[in-house]
Design a protein around this motif. Structure first.
Motif, PDB file in Angstrom:
ATOM      1  N   PRO A   1      -1.029  56.401 -17.415  1.00  0.00           N
ATOM      2  CA  PRO A   1       0.251  57.132 -17.372  1.00  0.00           C
ATOM      3  C   PRO A   1       1.463  56.227 -17.531  1.00  0.00           C
ATOM      4  CG  PRO A   1      -1.249  57.923 -15.664  1.00  0.00           C
ATOM      5  CD  PRO A   1      -1.894  56.718 -16.276  1.00  0.00           C
ATOM      6  N   ASP A   2       1.377  54.982 -17.066  1.00  0.00           N
ATOM      7  CA  ASP A   2       2.512  54.069 -17.190  1.00  0.00           C
ATOM      8  C   ASP A   2       2.866  53.833 -18.655  1.00  0.00           C
ATOM      9  OD1 ASP A   2       2.712  53.832 -14.496  1.00  0.00           O
ATOM     10  OD2 ASP A   2       1.630  51.932 -14.360  1.00  0.00           O
ATOM     11  N   THR A   3       1.843  53.740 -19.514  1.00  0.00           N
ATOM     12  CA  THR A   3       2.106  53.519 -20.928  1.00  0.00           C
ATOM     13  C   THR A   3       2.812  54.712 -21.534  1.00  0.00           C
ATOM     14  OG1 THR A   3       0.152  52.104 -21.111  1.00  0.00           O
ATOM     15  CG2 THR A   3       1.035  53.019 -23.153  1.00  0.00           C
ATOM     16  N   GLN A   4       2.375  55.909 -21.195  1.00  0.00           N
ATOM     17  CA  GLN A   4       3.019  57.112 -21.712  1.00  0.00           C
ATOM     18  C   GLN A   4       4.455  57.235 -21.195  1.00  0.00           C
ATOM     19  OE1 GLN A   4       1.546  58.813 -24.123  1.00  0.00           O
ATOM     20  NE2 GLN A   4      -0.145  57.347 -23.883  1.00  0.00           N
TER      21      GLN A   4
ATOM     22  N   SER B   1      10.263  56.888 -22.021  1.00  0.00           N
ATOM     23  CA  SER B   1      11.485  56.553 -21.292  1.00  0.00           C
ATOM     24  C   SER B   1      12.626  56.098 -22.189  1.00  0.00           C
ATOM     25  CB  SER B   1      11.186  55.478 -20.235  1.00  0.00           C
ATOM     26  OG  SER B   1      10.715  54.301 -20.884  1.00  0.00           O
ATOM     27  N   ASP B   2      12.402  55.072 -22.975  1.00  0.00           N
ATOM     28  CA  ASP B   2      13.516  54.528 -23.747  1.00  0.00           C
ATOM     29  C   ASP B   2      13.107  54.165 -25.169  1.00  0.00           C
ATOM     30  OD1 ASP B   2      11.863  52.473 -23.088  1.00  0.00           O
ATOM     31  OD2 ASP B   2      13.432  51.094 -22.451  1.00  0.00           O
ATOM     32  N   ALA B   3      12.151  54.904 -25.740  1.00  0.00           N
ATOM     33  CA  ALA B   3      11.727  54.631 -27.109  1.00  0.00           C
ATOM     34  C   ALA B   3      12.874  54.833 -28.087  1.00  0.00           C
ATOM     35  CB  ALA B   3      10.539  55.519 -27.483  1.00  0.00           C
ATOM     36  N   VAL B   4      13.661  55.873 -27.878  1.00  0.00           N
ATOM     37  CA  VAL B   4      14.799  56.137 -28.762  1.00  0.00           C
ATOM     38  C   VAL B   4      15.814  55.009 -28.655  1.00  0.00           C
ATOM     39  CG1 VAL B   4      16.726  57.700 -29.249  1.00  0.00           C
ATOM     40  CG2 VAL B   4      14.472  58.630 -28.672  1.00  0.00           C
ATOM     41  N   ALA B   5      16.080  54.575 -27.432  1.00  0.00           N
ATOM     42  CA  ALA B   5      17.050  53.493 -27.226  1.00  0.00           C
ATOM     43  C   ALA B   5      16.563  52.189 -27.851  1.00  0.00           C
ATOM     44  CB  ALA B   5      17.297  53.299 -25.730  1.00  0.00           C
ATOM     45  N   ALA B   6      15.249  51.946 -27.810  1.00  0.00           N
ATOM     46  CA  ALA B   6      14.700  50.726 -28.409  1.00  0.00           C
ATOM     47  C   ALA B   6      14.919  50.714 -29.915  1.00  0.00           C
ATOM     48  CB  ALA B   6      13.212  50.616 -28.090  1.00  0.00           C
ATOM     49  N   VAL B   7      14.725  51.864 -30.553  1.00  0.00           N
ATOM     50  CA  VAL B   7      14.959  51.948 -31.997  1.00  0.00           C
ATOM     51  C   VAL B   7      16.449  51.814 -32.297  1.00  0.00           C
ATOM     52  CG1 VAL B   7      14.724  53.407 -34.039  1.00  0.00           C
ATOM     53  CG2 VAL B   7      12.894  53.344 -32.333  1.00  0.00           C
ATOM     54  N   ASP B   8      17.295  52.458 -31.476  1.00  0.00           N
ATOM     55  CA  ASP B   8      18.739  52.338 -31.657  1.00  0.00           C
ATOM     56  C   ASP B   8      19.175  50.877 -31.610  1.00  0.00           C
ATOM     57  OD1 ASP B   8      19.129  55.054 -31.901  1.00  0.00           O
ATOM     58  OD2 ASP B   8      19.598  55.358 -29.772  1.00  0.00           O
ATOM     59  N   ALA B   9      18.634  50.125 -30.654  1.00  0.00           N
ATOM     60  CA  ALA B   9      19.025  48.719 -30.497  1.00  0.00           C
ATOM     61  C   ALA B   9      18.674  47.900 -31.735  1.00  0.00           C
ATOM     62  CB  ALA B   9      18.353  48.140 -29.257  1.00  0.00           C
ATOM     63  N   ILE B  10      17.518  48.183 -32.320  1.00  0.00           N
ATOM     64  CA  ILE B  10      17.123  47.456 -33.524  1.00  0.00           C
ATOM     65  C   ILE B  10      18.036  47.802 -34.689  1.00  0.00           C
ATOM     66  CG2 ILE B  10      15.308  47.244 -35.270  1.00  0.00           C
ATOM     67  CD1 ILE B  10      13.262  47.542 -33.023  1.00  0.00           C
ATOM     68  N   LEU B  11      18.315  49.074 -34.874  1.00  0.00           N
ATOM     69  CA  LEU B  11      19.138  49.513 -36.001  1.00  0.00           C
ATOM     70  C   LEU B  11      20.572  48.999 -35.901  1.00  0.00           C
ATOM     71  CD1 LEU B  11      17.914  53.212 -36.413  1.00  0.00           C
ATOM     72  CD2 LEU B  11      17.269  51.218 -37.771  1.00  0.00           C
ATOM     73  N   GLN B  12      21.034  48.741 -34.695  1.00  0.00           N
ATOM     74  CA  GLN B  12      22.403  48.264 -34.497  1.00  0.00           C
ATOM     75  C   GLN B  12      22.497  46.742 -34.503  1.00  0.00           C
ATOM     76  OE1 GLN B  12      23.634  50.120 -30.821  1.00  0.00           O
ATOM     77  NE2 GLN B  12      23.281  52.193 -31.629  1.00  0.00           N
ATOM     78  N   SER B  13      21.361  46.063 -34.574  1.00  0.00           N
ATOM     79  CA  SER B  13      21.350  44.599 -34.518  1.00  0.00           C
ATOM     80  C   SER B  13      21.507  43.997 -35.906  1.00  0.00           C
ATOM     81  CB  SER B  13      20.057  44.110 -33.874  1.00  0.00           C
ATOM     82  OG  SER B  13      18.949  44.434 -34.698  1.00  0.00           O
ATOM     83  N   SER B  14      21.891  42.723 -35.928  1.00  0.00           N
ATOM     84  CA  SER B  14      21.994  41.988 -37.189  1.00  0.00           C
ATOM     85  C   SER B  14      20.634  41.450 -37.576  1.00  0.00           C
ATOM     86  CB  SER B  14      22.982  40.828 -37.027  1.00  0.00           C
ATOM     87  OG  SER B  14      24.248  41.319 -36.652  1.00  0.00           O
ATOM     88  N   PRO B  15      20.403  41.206 -38.869  1.00  0.00           N
ATOM     89  CA  PRO B  15      19.117  40.625 -39.278  1.00  0.00           C
ATOM     90  C   PRO B  15      18.946  39.245 -38.672  1.00  0.00           C
ATOM     91  CG  PRO B  15      20.682  40.594 -41.097  1.00  0.00           C
ATOM     92  CD  PRO B  15      21.292  41.434 -40.022  1.00  0.00           C
ATOM     93  N   GLY B  16      17.747  38.946 -38.252  1.00  0.00           N
ATOM     94  CA  GLY B  16      17.490  37.670 -37.616  1.00  0.00           C
ATOM     95  C   GLY B  16      17.295  36.546 -38.619  1.00  0.00           C
ATOM     96  N   LYS B  17      16.953  35.402 -38.074  1.00  0.00           N
ATOM     97  CA  LYS B  17      16.697  34.233 -38.908  1.00  0.00           C
ATOM     98  C   LYS B  17      15.463  34.493 -39.788  1.00  0.00           C
ATOM     99  CE  LYS B  17      16.229  29.222 -38.368  1.00  0.00           C
ATOM    100  NZ  LYS B  17      16.054  28.108 -37.384  1.00  0.00           N
ATOM    101  N   HIS B  18      15.510  33.990 -41.002  1.00  0.00           N
ATOM    102  CA  HIS B  18      14.400  34.123 -41.961  1.00  0.00           C
ATOM    103  C   HIS B  18      14.167  35.566 -42.384  1.00  0.00           C
ATOM    104  CE1 HIS B  18      13.558  29.980 -41.064  1.00  0.00           C
ATOM    105  NE2 HIS B  18      13.120  30.230 -39.843  1.00  0.00           N
ATOM    106  N   ALA B  19      15.216  36.408 -42.383  1.00  0.00           N
ATOM    107  CA  ALA B  19      15.028  37.822 -42.722  1.00  0.00           C
ATOM    108  C   ALA B  19      14.442  37.993 -44.122  1.00  0.00           C
ATOM    109  CB  ALA B  19      16.357  38.562 -42.608  1.00  0.00           C
ATOM    110  N   ALA B  20      14.935  37.216 -45.085  1.00  0.00           N
ATOM    111  CA  ALA B  20      14.443  37.344 -46.459  1.00  0.00           C
ATOM    112  C   ALA B  20      12.976  36.949 -46.557  1.00  0.00           C
ATOM    113  CB  ALA B  20      15.288  36.494 -47.403  1.00  0.00           C
ATOM    114  N   GLU B  21      12.603  35.849 -45.857  1.00  0.00           N
ATOM    115  CA  GLU B  21      11.211  35.405 -45.884  1.00  0.00           C
ATOM    116  C   GLU B  21      10.294  36.399 -45.198  1.00  0.00           C
ATOM    117  OE1 GLU B  21      13.770  33.628 -45.005  1.00  0.00           O
ATOM    118  OE2 GLU B  21      13.780  31.720 -46.098  1.00  0.00           O
ATOM    119  N   ILE B  22      10.777  37.001 -44.102  1.00  0.00           N
ATOM    120  CA  ILE B  22       9.980  38.017 -43.401  1.00  0.00           C
ATOM    121  C   ILE B  22       9.734  39.210 -44.311  1.00  0.00           C
ATOM    122  CG2 ILE B  22      10.022  39.684 -41.504  1.00  0.00           C
ATOM    123  CD1 ILE B  22      11.473  37.562 -39.828  1.00  0.00           C
TER     124      ILE B  22
END
Length: 647
Positions: A115-118, A123-144
């Protein structure tokens, strides 16, 4: 035991540096088989391979039937995996991991199902995606992006998807992405890592077993166990043999983690976020296991574990594996019994080793970043292991850069920690322990500035890297005798005296010694009511300086009756700065003398050097022994300034 009894019993101890038997019972079984069949081993192995091939053919209808039940991920990344063969050998060997064949069909779990995994997902799956979409590309973005697109082409992951597309498939808040970064490996290869610790995936992973892998010591253990089962007239060292010749071969499994499918109902956790040039953040579903998941490490390692067990128990192969790096140790001069076994089993399982990374049996091979030489096994009974030259150069360059700049950035500390611990664990065990505390602190700390005491540690590590000799493993019949040392310290009335007894490896007259430590040395230490702790540690630095002929290129068993001091010289780490420094300087001295030391604790009542540390040459009990006793002056080269300058 008391002094006399301890001296007597320690003289009968086996060398602490003898090669130990490998704990797996099937290694002993292979060694026994080699000892029985000897020159006829290739004939036995050939017949065994014929039987295995017939089994593979016999279960092919079962594999055809099982293919219809493959999950989507298995169809994409594990189409070659033969669950029927895996199931057959799991049953035949009574292998405890009975789920692997099913998971090759239905997919592997990557997070828990509690149940903890569910709750974590909701709990904050939407917020986790929001945080990624609002972040800048990290180091080595082109290589990744480029590396990920290569995985697209291989079918390991889906095409780029948007957030809305994933919401349509898994539901809003029904998926959790992994964040990807990139490292450059020693061979120049770019490897993407999915940071499952940062995203919380690893926190919600259920681990039902641990990891079992090998080190290069397996080669020496296998050699010793085979020698144990040979007739006395055929055991190394021998000038010649009609059949015995030790060689090692290496192989690499293809695709590794990516070739293990993810369960359909867990694909919502197997999604990777990548910044795509011109499009922004996009996502891809990873059908194979992600490199960075704790569960992926265990799940993949189950595959080579079973393959190696089949080689040993069914095909007379002396094989081992470190994840996807496979090792074959052959003892017959005319046949690659072990490597042939490995290639047959891995191909039957559906992961044929890569031809470009397959190296046939030879006396010299690189394995796990080290150079392993077994060419002297027959004539000398020895096996030599040393770091690759390129590894030594790389490590020295990084250490020198840190010392010259006076800083140790996080990424450099992380790379040095991995390189040094790996290098030292192969060649100089104590070096691995000495490197870890400092480098771990800088890897996870805030400051990059190196204070003087940390610079000394890096100087010590650099000296050990440059001076450490190759590591030699000797068969028990060829093992050299070792020197025994007992040391002690007393601190009474502000006076620190050291005492020791040395029993030479050649049985010559024992050497008893004592030395007063100058007040100038004590004044350079932290002020304490009692200076026994640093004094006991100082003896480890001082005695080899005073009696170098007993320590150069020697094996030593050293007894100390202060537990804190024993811990300091073994781990090279103490909360007390002066003791920490002494332990490192002593390690550099041992390395320069090419001395191997095994430290042990002894109770004070059984320590024969106790009297020499208290009364010096006036100790009546010591005077009654058949020892050559000598009072030493504290040598100038043992003062801190001289030792540090020598670095």
């Amino acid at each position: 035991l008391g002094k006399e009894a301890h001296m007597l019993q320690s003289s009968a101890l086996p060398s602490p540096f003898l090669t130990r038997e490998w704990p797996d019972a099937d290694v002993e079984f292979v060694a026994y088989t080699i000892g029985v069949w000897r020159e006829l081993l290739p004939l036995l192995a050939q017949r065994q391979r014929q039987v295995v091939r017939s089994v593979i053919q016999a279960v092919s209808p079962l594999q055809e039937a099982l293919c219809r039940f493959r999950c989507d991920s298995a169809i994409r990344v594990a189409a070659n995996k033969n669950a029927a063969v895996i199931a057959f050998f799991t049953s035949l060997l009574r292998w405890p991991d009975v789920w692997q064949a099913k998971e090759m069909i239905r997919g592997f779990s990557i997070v828990g199902e509690d149940p903890d995994t569910q709750a974590w997902l909701a709990s904050d799956a939407v917020a986790a995606v929001d945080a990624i979409l609002q972040s800048s590309p990290g180091k080595h973005a082109a290589e990744i992006q480029r590396v990920t697109e290569k995985e697209h082409a291989k079918g390991f992951c889906s095409e780029w998807m948007t957030r809305s597309q994933l919401n349509a498939r898994f539901g809003r808040g029904g998926w959790r992405p992994l964040e990807r970064f990139l490292i450059v490996q020693a061979d120049g290869k770019l490897r993407v890592i999915d940071n499952a610790r940062r995203t919380g995936h690893n926190l919600h992973t259920e681990m039902n077993e641990t990891i079992h892998v090998v080190s290069v010591e397996f080669v020496a253990a296998a050699a010793q166990q085979v020698a144990n089962h040979l007739p006395p007239h055929e055991r190394p060292p021998q000038e010649t043999s009609s059949w015995l010749r030790m060689r090692i071969a290496t192989d690499d499994l293809p695709d590794a983690y990516r070739g293990h499918p993810v369960r359909d109902d867990q694909l919502c956790f197997s999604i990777v976020a990548v910044f795509v040039e011109g499009a922004g953040w996009r996502f891809t579903i990873l059908y194979g296991l992600a490199f960075g998941l704790e569960s992926a490490v265990v799940n993949f390692n189950r595959f080579p574990l079973l393959a190696v067990a089949v080689c040993r128990r069914c095909l007379s192969g002396m094989n081992a594996a470190y994840f996807d790096d496979e090792l074959s140790v052959d003892f017959h001069s005319e046949s690659a019994v072990s490597q042939l076994a490995l290639k047959l089993v891995c191909k039957a399982f559906g992961a044929e080793p890569q031809a470009a990374k397959s190296f046939p049996p030879a006396p010299d091979r690189n394995y796990l970043g080290t150079s392993v030489h077994v060419g002297a096994f027959l004539c000398e009974g020895t096996i030599c292991v040393q770091p690759k030259f390129a590894t030594v150069v790389k490590v020295c360059t990084r250490l020198q850069a840190a010392l010259q700049s006076g800083t140790l950035p996080r990424d450099l500390a992380g790379r040095l920690r991995g390189d040094l611990i790996w290098l030292f664990s192969v060649n100089s065990g104590y070096g691995a322990k000495y490197a870890s505390p400092l480098l771990t602190r800088f890897q996870h700390g805030e400051s990059e500035v190196l204070p003087a005491e940390d610079k000394l540690v890096l100087q010590s590590l650099l000296a050990i890297v440059l001076q450490a000799p190759p590591r030699m493993f000797c068969l028990q019949a060829c093992a050299r005798p070792f020197t025994r040392v007992y040391s002690d310290a007393s601190f009474e009335g502000g006076v620190l005296r050291l005492g020791w007894v040395l029993f030479p490896s050649d049985g010559a007259q024992p050497q008893g010694g004592t030395c007063l430590v100058p007040s100038a040395v004590l004044e350079s230490w932290k002020s304490r009511r009692q200076q026994i702790y640093p004094g006991e540690t100082l003896a480890v630095l001082l005695v080899p300086m005073l009696l170098p002929r007993y320590f150069v290129a020697a094996d030593v068993l050293w007894f100390i009756d202060n537990q804190a001091s024993v811990t300091a010289v073994i781990k090279g780490c103490s909360a007390e700065g002066d003791v920490h420094e002494i332990a490192h300087l002593a390690a550099v001295s041992r390395c320069a003398q090419q001395t191997k030391v095994w430290f042990e604790w002894i109770d004070s009542d059984s320590n024969p050097s106790d009297g020499l540390s208290r009364l010096g040459l006036l100790d009546p009990w010591s005077a009654q022994q058949d020892w050559f006793l000598q009072e030493f002056s504290y040598p100038a080269e043992a003062f801190r300034s001289a030792v540090v300058q020598a670095l």
